[in-house]
Design an enzyme around this catalytic site. Sequence first.
Site, short mmCIF file in Angstrom:
data_model
loop_
_atom_site.label_atom_id
_atom_site.label_comp_id
_atom_site.label_asym_id
_atom_site.label_seq_id
_atom_site.Cartn_x
_atom_site.Cartn_y
_atom_site.Cartn_z
N ILE A 152 0.89 -1.14 -0.04
CA ILE A 152 0.02 0.08 0.00
C ILE A 152 0.80 1.27 -0.04
O ILE A 152 0.73 2.21 -0.77
CB ILE A 152 -0.89 0.03 1.37
CG1 ILE A 152 -1.93 -1.21 1.10
CG2 ILE A 152 -1.81 1.30 1.19
CD1 ILE A 152 -2.85 -1.52 2.19
N ARG A 229 -3.40 0.41 11.08
CA ARG A 229 -4.23 -0.02 11.84
C ARG A 229 -4.25 0.71 13.01
O ARG A 229 -3.16 1.60 13.38
CB ARG A 229 -3.60 -1.57 12.30
CG ARG A 229 -3.85 -2.88 11.40
CD ARG A 229 -4.98 -3.05 11.54
NE ARG A 229 -5.45 -4.31 10.87
CZ ARG A 229 -5.93 -4.29 9.61
NH1 ARG A 229 -6.06 -3.17 8.81
NH2 ARG A 229 -5.90 -5.61 8.91
N ASP A 253 -8.55 6.49 8.96
CA ASP A 253 -9.60 5.53 8.84
C ASP A 253 -9.82 4.34 9.99
O ASP A 253 -10.40 3.55 10.02
CB ASP A 253 -9.05 4.87 7.50
CG ASP A 253 -10.24 3.94 7.07
OD1 ASP A 253 -11.56 4.34 6.84
OD2 ASP A 253 -9.71 2.70 6.55
N GLU A 258 -12.29 0.00 17.61
CA GLU A 258 -13.38 0.11 16.66
C GLU A 258 -14.65 -0.38 16.91
O GLU A 258 -14.64 -1.74 17.08
CB GLU A 258 -12.82 -0.54 15.15
CG GLU A 258 -11.61 0.46 14.86
CD GLU A 258 -10.98 0.02 13.50
OE1 GLU A 258 -11.45 -1.00 12.88
OE2 GLU A 258 -10.05 0.80 12.97
N HIS A 276 -13.01 2.81 9.13
CA HIS A 276 -12.32 1.67 8.60
C HIS A 276 -12.73 1.05 7.28
O HIS A 276 -13.08 0.05 7.15
CB HIS A 276 -12.21 0.38 9.55
CG HIS A 276 -10.91 -0.48 9.35
ND1 HIS A 276 -10.46 -1.04 10.23
CD2 HIS A 276 -10.40 -0.74 8.15
CE1 HIS A 276 -9.34 -1.62 9.73
NE2 HIS A 276 -9.60 -1.48 8.52
N ILE A 277 -12.83 2.04 6.24
CA ILE A 277 -13.42 1.75 4.80
C ILE A 277 -12.46 1.64 3.69
O ILE A 277 -12.63 1.73 2.64
CB ILE A 277 -14.59 2.72 4.46
CG1 ILE A 277 -14.23 3.92 4.63
CG2 ILE A 277 -15.83 2.33 5.38
CD1 ILE A 277 -15.08 5.07 3.99
N GLY A 278 -11.07 1.57 4.19
CA GLY A 278 -10.00 2.10 3.26
C GLY A 278 -10.12 0.71 2.16
O GLY A 278 -9.85 1.07 0.93
N ALA A 279 -10.47 -0.59 2.53
CA ALA A 279 -10.49 -1.45 1.42
C ALA A 279 -12.06 -1.82 0.87
O ALA A 279 -11.81 -2.43 -0.10
CB ALA A 279 -9.96 -2.69 2.01
P1 NAD Z 1 2.77 -4.81 3.46
O1 NAD Z 1 3.14 -5.91 4.33
O2 NAD Z 1 2.89 -5.09 1.92
O3 NAD Z 1 3.59 -3.49 3.83
C1 NAD Z 1 3.99 -3.24 5.25
C2 NAD Z 1 5.37 -2.70 5.42
O4 NAD Z 1 5.66 -2.32 6.66
C3 NAD Z 1 6.38 -3.80 4.87
O5 NAD Z 1 7.28 -3.20 3.95
C4 NAD Z 1 7.27 -3.94 6.15
O6 NAD Z 1 8.63 -4.21 6.02
C5 NAD Z 1 6.88 -2.56 7.14
N1 NAD Z 1 7.19 -2.92 8.45
C6 NAD Z 1 6.69 -3.88 9.29
N2 NAD Z 1 7.27 -3.47 10.45
C7 NAD Z 1 7.82 -2.33 10.57
C8 NAD Z 1 8.45 -1.38 11.24
N3 NAD Z 1 8.52 -1.80 12.73
N4 NAD Z 1 8.85 -0.17 11.10
C9 NAD Z 1 8.72 0.38 9.66
N5 NAD Z 1 8.28 -0.73 8.74
C10 NAD Z 1 7.74 -1.73 9.14
O7 NAD Z 1 1.21 -4.49 3.89
P2 NAD Z 1 0.29 -3.74 3.09
O8 NAD Z 1 -0.42 -4.52 2.26
O9 NAD Z 1 0.97 -2.35 2.40
O10 NAD Z 1 -0.70 -3.08 4.31
C11 NAD Z 1 -0.09 -2.26 5.17
C12 NAD Z 1 -1.12 -2.16 6.30
O11 NAD Z 1 -2.42 -1.32 5.88
C13 NAD Z 1 -1.59 -3.31 6.80
O12 NAD Z 1 -0.70 -3.93 7.53
C14 NAD Z 1 -2.88 -3.30 7.51
O13 NAD Z 1 -2.83 -3.00 9.00
C15 NAD Z 1 -3.28 -1.88 6.76
N6 NAD Z 1 -4.67 -2.02 5.99
C16 NAD Z 1 -5.54 -1.36 6.30
C17 NAD Z 1 -6.84 -1.39 5.55
C18 NAD Z 1 -7.98 -0.45 5.73
O14 NAD Z 1 -9.07 -0.84 5.38
N7 NAD Z 1 -7.70 0.72 6.13
C19 NAD Z 1 -6.87 -2.14 4.40
C20 NAD Z 1 -6.12 -3.31 4.46
C21 NAD Z 1 -4.69 -3.15 5.09
#
Ligand code: NAD
Length: 301
Positions: A152, A229, A253, A258, A276-279
Amino acid sequence: MKKILVADSLSPEVFEELKSIPGFEVTLKTGMDEAELIKTIPEFHAAVVRGATKVTKNAIEAASNMELIIRAGIGLDNIDVAAAQEKGIQVTNTPAATSISVAEHAFGLMLAAVRNHGRANLSMKEHKWEKKVLSGTELYGKTLGVIGIGRIGLEVAKRALAFGMKVIAYDVIEVKIDLDVKQVGLEELIAQADIITLHVPLTEETKHIVSDAELEKMKDGVIIINVSRGGTVDEKALLRALESGKVRAAGLDVFEKEPPDDFSLVDNPNVIATPHIGAAAKEGQKRAAMEVIEILKERLA
Ligand code: NAD
């Protein structure tokens, strides 16, 4: 015949496609609490959930025929993965399917935050015309700090570059980025960014990765976007920083609880909040569901 339980709603067309696969008997039963899930789950060979159904340790213990649990979406927070693995049940998700939906939502919040869209909208609905007090800033030329440059984070970075922003990113791992994005340390990101957006999972290391100490070192008038999150940003610290004016605006979001018990952060006039509607974009949900079908066919058919 493999019995598949769909415990959170999927789009009707995807559900129909799933039902048409030979060898699968599909049941849709949503809104189950733990007790009902425990009663329902024993006969099924696979379960498909989104974020709502909690597949607890007790539910897994009752899942005597279960081979596979799939979360249509990112994260596995609502499934007791350790309990499942102990029972030999495979657990998987569709991590890439909704990245664009979430990235676009982050960008929407970013635009709303810099241009006061939330306040402007509320004010217009009160039949006011507060043109003078609602001036904002451009994204163009600003530095965006991306915390967590995974799937993301990268999609957000691409969009930011298209808006003429400078993008810097912090991650625990060295990420190969084919974009004009410089990977920096967290301290450097915090000191340089005009807007900070979080895209890390919630872990022990990322809990309150943005708290009082980090906020204090940020630029005055910084903007915070969180679609990752709840809990990655310390909500109490963020509210203090919004009240002092250190943080100019926040787009949120996700929340520590929640739905929140305490809405004081959401009530701050400089917070634009979504539940929490990102996805929750149709295309992302469809992509996730189609991926679920592929996983089921591959592993169960
Ligand atoms: P991803 O695993 O592709 O990317 C997460 C990145 O964070 C990775 O590059 C990882 O190395 C890095 N990371 C992990 N721990 C870390 C730390 N301590 N310090 C710095 N970087 C760190 O995940 P993604 O698919 O890009 O998703 C990111 C987050 O978005 C998810 O974990 C989820 O919590 C959130 N999300 C939210 C929604 C929503 O509806 N708002 C939907 C989907 C995902």
